[in-house]
Write a protein that holds these residues in place. Structure first.
Motif, PDB file in Angstrom:
ATOM      1  N   ARG A   6       0.814  -1.206   0.000  1.00 51.43           N
ATOM      2  CA  ARG A   6       0.000   0.000   0.000  1.00 51.43           C
ATOM      3  C   ARG A   6       0.851   1.261   0.000  1.00 51.43           C
ATOM      4  NH1 ARG A   6      -5.536  -0.953   0.961  1.00 51.43           N
ATOM      5  NH2 ARG A   6      -5.884  -3.102   1.554  1.00 51.43           N
ATOM      6  N   TYR A   7       2.039   1.192   0.586  1.00 55.35           N
ATOM      7  CA  TYR A   7       2.930   2.346   0.589  1.00 55.35           C
ATOM      8  C   TYR A   7       3.481   2.626  -0.796  1.00 55.35           C
ATOM      9  CZ  TYR A   7       2.994   3.073   5.606  1.00 55.35           C
ATOM     10  OH  TYR A   7       2.647   3.361   6.887  1.00 55.35           O
ATOM     11  N   ARG A  86       4.617   5.391  12.884  1.00 57.55           N
ATOM     12  CA  ARG A  86       4.951   5.479  11.460  1.00 57.55           C
ATOM     13  C   ARG A  86       4.619   6.859  10.907  1.00 57.55           C
ATOM     14  NH1 ARG A  86       2.944   0.287  11.581  1.00 57.55           N
ATOM     15  NH2 ARG A  86       0.891   0.949  10.919  1.00 57.55           N
ATOM     16  N   ILE A  87       3.475   7.396  11.300  1.00 56.25           N
ATOM     17  CA  ILE A  87       3.068   8.716  10.808  1.00 56.25           C
ATOM     18  C   ILE A  87       4.056   9.782  11.276  1.00 56.25           C
ATOM     19  CG2 ILE A  87       1.291  10.497  10.981  1.00 56.25           C
ATOM     20  CD1 ILE A  87      -0.754   8.180  11.118  1.00 56.25           C
ATOM     21  N   LEU A  88       4.405   9.752  12.553  1.00 54.68           N
ATOM     22  CA  LEU A  88       5.350  10.725  13.089  1.00 54.68           C
ATOM     23  C   LEU A  88       6.726  10.574  12.447  1.00 54.68           C
ATOM     24  CD1 LEU A  88       5.856  12.971  15.169  1.00 54.68           C
ATOM     25  CD2 LEU A  88       6.521  11.188  16.774  1.00 54.68           C
ATOM     26  N   ALA A 129       3.390  14.348   3.861  1.00 59.53           N
ATOM     27  CA  ALA A 129       3.848  12.964   4.052  1.00 59.53           C
ATOM     28  C   ALA A 129       3.088  12.296   5.189  1.00 59.53           C
ATOM     29  CB  ALA A 129       5.345  12.944   4.331  1.00 59.53           C
ATOM     30  N   ALA A 130       2.902  13.005   6.291  1.00 59.76           N
ATOM     31  CA  ALA A 130       2.169  12.436   7.415  1.00 59.76           C
ATOM     32  C   ALA A 130       0.718  12.132   7.028  1.00 59.76           C
ATOM     33  CB  ALA A 130       2.210  13.393   8.605  1.00 59.76           C
ATOM     34  N   LEU A 131       0.094  13.019   6.269  1.00 60.07           N
ATOM     35  CA  LEU A 131      -1.281  12.762   5.810  1.00 60.07           C
ATOM     36  C   LEU A 131      -1.339  11.548   4.884  1.00 60.07           C
ATOM     37  CD1 LEU A 131      -2.508  16.410   5.124  1.00 60.07           C
ATOM     38  CD2 LEU A 131      -3.204  14.902   6.988  1.00 60.07           C
ATOM     39  N   GLY A 132      -0.351  11.431   4.000  1.00 61.43           N
ATOM     40  CA  GLY A 132      -0.317  10.282   3.091  1.00 61.43           C
ATOM     41  C   GLY A 132      -0.113   8.968   3.821  1.00 61.43           C
TER      42      GLY A 132
END
Length: 142
Positions: A6-7, A86-88, A129-132
């Motif tokens: 998915r990434y 992961r988001i951070l 990037a964090a939103l993605g």
């Protein structure tokens, strides 16, 4: 393993999106810019400027992806950590990658303005990037 597939969507969409956003920024400058300057723009000059800004957007997107991917790989090995980690990590890594790239380019050109612009672009790159990463994680859980 499903999460890493998915990434790939982020990796595939980031570079063309960066180019497109850079071109849109220039078109915004040309449409809403100084009327005296705008009067001298020809369609060729607008296309040339949009392409140049698009390449800058492409480079920023590449630095953002590189920084985000490296930080996620270092912090959340095998993607076993929580989504928030992961988001951070991705957002901070993306911002750091763009900031370091801008500073390096500024040093290479002996231009404090280029370095400053690189640092200014780091914040939106990290947020995007964090939103993605967050949207990809949500999609993977559903």
């Amino acid at each position: 393993m499903e999460l890493t597939r998915r990434y790939r969507v982020i990796l595939i969409a980031a570079l063309p999106s960066g180019f497109l956003l850079g071109a849109i920024v220039f078109l915004g400058f040309s449409v809403f810019g100084n009327p005296d300057w705008r009067a001298y723009l020809t369609p060729g000059a607008v296309l040339n400027g949009a392409t140049q800004f698009g390449v800058v957007g492409l480079v920023v997107a590449a630095l953002s992806v590189l920084g985000g991917a490296l930080s996620v790989a270092l912090v959340a090995r095998r993607l076993v950590h929580e989504s928030a980690a992961r988001i951070l990590a991705g957002g901070l890594g993306s911002a750091v990658g763009v900031g370091i790239g801008g500073i390096a380019l500024g040093l290479a050109q002996s231009s404090t303005f280029t370095a400053f612009v690189g640092l200014l672009l780091a914040l939106p790159a990290g947020i995007i990037a964090a939103l993605g990463i967050g949207s990809t994680d949500r999609a993977a859980r559903s």
